[in-house]
Design a protein around this motif. Structure first.
Motif, PDB file in Angstrom:
ATOM      1  N   MET A   1      16.192 -29.078   2.457  1.00 16.90           N
ATOM      2  CA  MET A   1      15.176 -29.600   3.342  1.00 16.90           C
ATOM      3  C   MET A   1      13.818 -29.354   2.706  1.00 16.90           C
ATOM      4  O   MET A   1      13.507 -28.251   2.285  1.00 16.90           O
ATOM      5  CB  MET A   1      15.273 -28.876   4.685  1.00 16.90           C
ATOM      6  N   GLY A   2      12.985 -30.351   2.639  1.00 17.97           N
ATOM      7  CA  GLY A   2      11.658 -30.193   2.086  1.00 17.97           C
ATOM      8  C   GLY A   2      10.638 -29.920   3.167  1.00 17.97           C
ATOM      9  O   GLY A   2      10.922 -30.008   4.352  1.00 17.97           O
ATOM     10  N   HIS A   3       9.480 -29.540   2.740  1.00 18.26           N
ATOM     11  CA  HIS A   3       8.388 -29.321   3.693  1.00 18.26           C
ATOM     12  C   HIS A   3       7.912 -30.664   4.214  1.00 18.26           C
ATOM     13  O   HIS A   3       7.857 -31.638   3.491  1.00 18.26           O
ATOM     14  CB  HIS A   3       7.196 -28.645   3.007  1.00 18.26           C
ATOM     15  N   SER A   4       7.566 -30.695   5.471  1.00 22.14           N
ATOM     16  CA  SER A   4       6.946 -31.898   6.000  1.00 22.14           C
ATOM     17  C   SER A   4       5.501 -31.934   5.529  1.00 22.14           C
ATOM     18  O   SER A   4       4.933 -30.921   5.152  1.00 22.14           O
ATOM     19  CB  SER A   4       7.001 -31.907   7.531  1.00 22.14           C
ATOM     20  N   ARG A   5       4.901 -33.075   5.571  1.00 25.49           N
ATOM     21  CA  ARG A   5       3.503 -33.210   5.161  1.00 25.49           C
ATOM     22  C   ARG A   5       2.603 -32.339   6.032  1.00 25.49           C
ATOM     23  O   ARG A   5       1.703 -31.680   5.555  1.00 25.49           O
ATOM     24  CB  ARG A   5       3.088 -34.675   5.245  1.00 25.49           C
ATOM     25  N   PRO A  27      15.221 -30.248  15.078  1.00 27.52           N
ATOM     26  CA  PRO A  27      16.450 -30.447  15.848  1.00 27.52           C
ATOM     27  C   PRO A  27      17.361 -29.225  15.724  1.00 27.52           C
ATOM     28  O   PRO A  27      17.246 -28.431  14.782  1.00 27.52           O
ATOM     29  CB  PRO A  27      17.090 -31.674  15.191  1.00 27.52           C
ATOM     30  N   ALA A  28      18.278 -29.084  16.665  1.00 29.38           N
ATOM     31  CA  ALA A  28      19.158 -27.916  16.739  1.00 29.38           C
ATOM     32  C   ALA A  28      19.870 -27.632  15.412  1.00 29.38           C
ATOM     33  O   ALA A  28      20.005 -26.470  15.018  1.00 29.38           O
ATOM     34  CB  ALA A  28      20.177 -28.099  17.858  1.00 29.38           C
ATOM     35  N   GLU A  29      20.290 -28.669  14.703  1.00 25.05           N
ATOM     36  CA  GLU A  29      21.036 -28.449  13.457  1.00 25.05           C
ATOM     37  C   GLU A  29      20.173 -27.866  12.338  1.00 25.05           C
ATOM     38  O   GLU A  29      20.688 -27.405  11.328  1.00 25.05           O
ATOM     39  CB  GLU A  29      21.744 -29.725  12.986  1.00 25.05           C
ATOM     40  N   TYR A  30      18.860 -27.850  12.522  1.00 29.43           N
ATOM     41  CA  TYR A  30      17.956 -27.285  11.527  1.00 29.43           C
ATOM     42  C   TYR A  30      17.299 -25.978  11.988  1.00 29.43           C
ATOM     43  O   TYR A  30      16.438 -25.442  11.304  1.00 29.43           O
ATOM     44  CB  TYR A  30      16.859 -28.282  11.161  1.00 29.43           C
ATOM     45  N   GLN A  31      17.691 -25.459  13.138  1.00 28.30           N
ATOM     46  CA  GLN A  31      17.064 -24.254  13.666  1.00 28.30           C
ATOM     47  C   GLN A  31      17.247 -23.044  12.758  1.00 28.30           C
ATOM     48  O   GLN A  31      16.342 -22.232  12.628  1.00 28.30           O
ATOM     49  CB  GLN A  31      17.570 -23.944  15.077  1.00 28.30           C
ATOM     50  N   THR A  32      18.407 -22.914  12.124  1.00 26.36           N
ATOM     51  CA  THR A  32      18.639 -21.768  11.243  1.00 26.36           C
ATOM     52  C   THR A  32      17.635 -21.757  10.099  1.00 26.36           C
ATOM     53  O   THR A  32      17.012 -20.732   9.826  1.00 26.36           O
ATOM     54  CB  THR A  32      20.082 -21.785  10.694  1.00 26.36           C
TER      55      THR A  32
END
Length: 58
Positions: A1-5, A27-32
């Protein structure tokens, strides 16, 4: 996962509150990974733990 702008811009401006807030909006799948990024922001000394936990070669 990259940093958002927005995340990168906030970090460059030293806005750590925003940098810590943004991962919580994932989203929940990225909470960790979001929680790991917030921990890393709060304590950069945890970089090796972060790298190990997300599967980066250290």
């Amino acid at each position: 996962m990259g940093h958002s702008r927005t995340d990168t811009t906030a970090d460059e401006k030293g806005n750590t509150g925003l940098v810590n807030y943004l991962p919580k909006q994932l989203p929940a799948e990225y909470q960790t990974i979001g929680n790991a990024l917030a921990t890393l922001q709060d304590n950069p000394a945890t970089l090796s733990d972060f790298a190990r936990n997300v599967g980066l070669p250290i």
